[in-house]
Write a protein that holds these residues in place. Structure first.
Motif, PDB file in Angstrom:
ATOM      1  N   GLU A  95      24.781  31.930 -13.805  1.00  0.00           N
ATOM      2  CA  GLU A  95      24.786  30.585 -14.380  1.00  0.00           C
ATOM      3  C   GLU A  95      23.985  29.624 -13.488  1.00  0.00           C
ATOM      4  O   GLU A  95      23.218  28.786 -13.965  1.00  0.00           O
ATOM      5  CB  GLU A  95      26.237  30.111 -14.523  1.00  0.00           C
ATOM      6  CG  GLU A  95      26.354  28.618 -14.665  1.00  0.00           C
ATOM      7  CD  GLU A  95      26.982  28.172 -15.954  1.00  0.00           C
ATOM      8  OE1 GLU A  95      27.896  28.859 -16.419  1.00  0.00           O
ATOM      9  OE2 GLU A  95      26.539  27.121 -16.481  1.00  0.00           O
ATOM     10  N   ARG A  96      24.164  29.799 -12.177  1.00  0.00           N
ATOM     11  CA  ARG A  96      23.448  28.966 -11.221  1.00  0.00           C
ATOM     12  C   ARG A  96      21.940  29.147 -11.398  1.00  0.00           C
ATOM     13  O   ARG A  96      21.183  28.178 -11.482  1.00  0.00           O
ATOM     14  CB  ARG A  96      23.824  29.393  -9.805  1.00  0.00           C
ATOM     15  CG  ARG A  96      24.422  28.276  -9.016  1.00  0.00           C
ATOM     16  CD  ARG A  96      25.182  28.715  -7.812  1.00  0.00           C
ATOM     17  NE  ARG A  96      24.595  29.696  -6.948  1.00  0.00           N
ATOM     18  CZ  ARG A  96      25.274  30.670  -6.352  1.00  0.00           C
ATOM     19  NH1 ARG A  96      26.571  30.801  -6.577  1.00  0.00           N
ATOM     20  NH2 ARG A  96      24.686  31.518  -5.565  1.00  0.00           N
ATOM     21  N   ALA A  97      21.532  30.395 -11.495  1.00  0.00           N
ATOM     22  CA  ALA A  97      20.096  30.687 -11.620  1.00  0.00           C
ATOM     23  C   ALA A  97      19.527  30.054 -12.883  1.00  0.00           C
ATOM     24  O   ALA A  97      18.427  29.481 -12.867  1.00  0.00           O
ATOM     25  CB  ALA A  97      19.882  32.190 -11.627  1.00  0.00           C
ATOM     26  N   SER A  98      20.266  30.119 -13.980  1.00  0.00           N
ATOM     27  CA  SER A  98      19.693  29.568 -15.211  1.00  0.00           C
ATOM     28  C   SER A  98      19.682  28.037 -15.161  1.00  0.00           C
ATOM     29  O   SER A  98      18.745  27.397 -15.628  1.00  0.00           O
ATOM     30  CB  SER A  98      20.403  30.109 -16.455  1.00  0.00           C
ATOM     31  OG  SER A  98      21.609  29.450 -16.647  1.00  0.00           O
ATOM     32  N   ARG A  99      20.702  27.448 -14.541  1.00  0.00           N
ATOM     33  CA  ARG A  99      20.726  25.979 -14.418  1.00  0.00           C
ATOM     34  C   ARG A  99      19.581  25.503 -13.510  1.00  0.00           C
ATOM     35  O   ARG A  99      18.898  24.526 -13.800  1.00  0.00           O
ATOM     36  CB  ARG A  99      22.088  25.540 -13.880  1.00  0.00           C
ATOM     37  CG  ARG A  99      22.437  24.084 -14.026  1.00  0.00           C
ATOM     38  CD  ARG A  99      23.325  23.749 -15.200  1.00  0.00           C
ATOM     39  NE  ARG A  99      24.652  24.299 -15.109  1.00  0.00           N
ATOM     40  CZ  ARG A  99      25.685  23.686 -14.536  1.00  0.00           C
ATOM     41  NH1 ARG A  99      25.548  22.510 -13.974  1.00  0.00           N
ATOM     42  NH2 ARG A  99      26.873  24.237 -14.536  1.00  0.00           N
ATOM     43  N   VAL A 100      19.386  26.208 -12.414  1.00  0.00           N
ATOM     44  CA  VAL A 100      18.305  25.831 -11.489  1.00  0.00           C
ATOM     45  C   VAL A 100      16.958  25.945 -12.207  1.00  0.00           C
ATOM     46  O   VAL A 100      16.108  25.052 -12.104  1.00  0.00           O
ATOM     47  CB  VAL A 100      18.337  26.703 -10.208  1.00  0.00           C
ATOM     48  CG1 VAL A 100      17.065  26.508  -9.378  1.00  0.00           C
ATOM     49  CG2 VAL A 100      19.574  26.366  -9.357  1.00  0.00           C
ATOM     50  N   ALA A 101      16.767  27.020 -12.981  1.00  0.00           N
ATOM     51  CA  ALA A 101      15.497  27.213 -13.695  1.00  0.00           C
ATOM     52  C   ALA A 101      15.241  26.057 -14.664  1.00  0.00           C
ATOM     53  O   ALA A 101      14.114  25.542 -14.755  1.00  0.00           O
ATOM     54  CB  ALA A 101      15.516  28.542 -14.444  1.00  0.00           C
TER      55      ALA A 101
END
Ligand code: ATP
Length: 353
Positions: free
Chosen positions: A118-124
């Motif tokens: 989830e973190r990775a997609s939010r950061v992207a």
């Protein structure tokens, strides 16, 4: 742009004053309502209490006894900053130098226990939204000032705060970059629907970003209004002169006219006063032929500044008048000219107290 941040929170500052321990009175008790999703700008000269107000809203500073801060009607006055769900962006970026761009942006999510995926997609999403694609793995010292400020912004909104607090975030950047980022920031704030409170001493920044502007002076709020109200209808000489260029004229009033050395200028508004202090914006004065004009003067100087010409006119009023004329107007120093000003462009101000 699909970053769903939910809606911003409504903020109420109620009777918040601030006296520091050394006795400095930074803020007179002030009450302010900020609507959900609104961008409110706190504007005023250095030391007028803007940052203090922002820090009280953030929870970094307690108001004097009796003051309250409410988010969506809930009393937050004694809730610490980490429980207020606010994001903050400062003039100094305050980024973590030992982390990459992506790690900086995801930091708040990590400490809140958001999963790695989830973190990775939010950061992207945020990287794309703040135009820093390709820089995710860089260290902070490998970024320009503008890129750093974008990272700081992405990091602040990553936690989906209800309220974003910004304290002079563009001040450290050069003028061209500041202009560009200001436009981007404006679009971002609108896209996120976040409630934003923005501190600046730059009036053009305030105009461009603010749904409403709060003008402050010496710890007190002196006027609140949307940018047009503040610009065209200042309540005081201080606001008139702080926001853009202003001609301030003091003259007797007679039958709805200012009686001036160069003629008679009709005014709108209350004409019953014997003496007026009036504000006229330079761009509302048109240069016309002297022959039939009710108000005349002599051009002292003309400065061509590209998109317009700034002229200084003497003899029309008791003081020199500044006129911003279109860049196509033909006029030279020494020429006698007429000045045409619509009555409603003359804004009467209360006498100085
Ligand atoms: P600037 O644009 O220069 O940042 P500002 O409008 O944000 O100014 P504040 O930082 O709110 O102003 O400061 C308001 C007043 O309170 C100033 O006179 C300042 O010196 C004073 N002040 C701020 N913090 C403290 C403190 N911790 N102790 C004592 N006085 C303080």
């Amino acid at each position: 742009m699909s970053v769903a941040l939910g809606h911003g929170a409504a903020v109420r500052v109620e009777g918040c004053g601030k006296t520091f321990l050394d006795g400095t009175r930074a803020l007179e008790p002030a009450t302010l309502d900020i609507a959900r999703g609104e961008t409110l700008v706190l504007l005023g000269p250095s030391g007028c209490g803007k940052t203090t107000m922002l820090r009280i809203i953030a929870g970094l500073e307690l108001p004097d006894v009796g003051g309250k801060v409410l988010f969506d009607g809930k009393d937050m006055t004694s809730v610490p900053i980490e429980k207020r769900n606010v994001g903050m962006v400062f003039q100094s970026y305050a980024l973590f130098p030992n982390m990459s761009v992506a790690e900086n942006i995801g930091y708040g999510l990590k400490i809140r226990g958001v999963s790695k995926n989830e973190r990775a997609s939010r950061v992207a999403e945020l990287v794309a939204l703040t135009n820093i694609t390709g820089l995710e793995h860089r260290r902070i010292h490998q970024l320009s000032g503008g890129q750093r400020q974008r990272v700081a912004l992405a990091r602040a909104v990553a936690i989906r705060p209800g309220i974003l607090l910004l304290d002079e975030p563009l001040t450290a950047l050069d003028a061209a970059l500041r202009d560009r980022l200001r436009g981007e920031l404006n679009r971002l704030l609108r896209a996120l629907g976040i409630t934003a409170i923005y501190v600046t001493h730059d009036q053009s920044e305030a105009m461009e970003l603010g749904d409403r502007i709060v003008v402050m002076r010496k710890g007190a709020i002196v006027q609140i209004g949307n940018p047009r109200e503040i610009y065209f209808a200042p309540d005081s000489r201080f606001v008139a002169e702080f926001i853009g260029a202003a001609n301030i004229i003091e003259a007797p009033l007679e039958n709805g006219h200012l009686v001036l050395p160069g003629g008679r200028q009709p005014i709108g508004g209350d004409t019953s006063l014997p003496l007026a202090v009036a504000m006229i914006r330079p761009e509302t004065i048109a240069i016309v032929a002297a022959a039939s004009a009710p108000l005349c003067g002599t051009i002292d100087s003309v400065s061509f500044v590209g998109d317009r010409q700034r002229m200084v006119v003497s003899g029309a009023s008791d003081k020199l008048l500044t006129v911003d004329a279109p860049n196509t107007v033909q006029a030279t120093a020494g020429e006698r000219v007429g000045l045409s000003i619509a009555p409603q462009a003359v804004r009467l101000l209360p006498p100085e107290n």
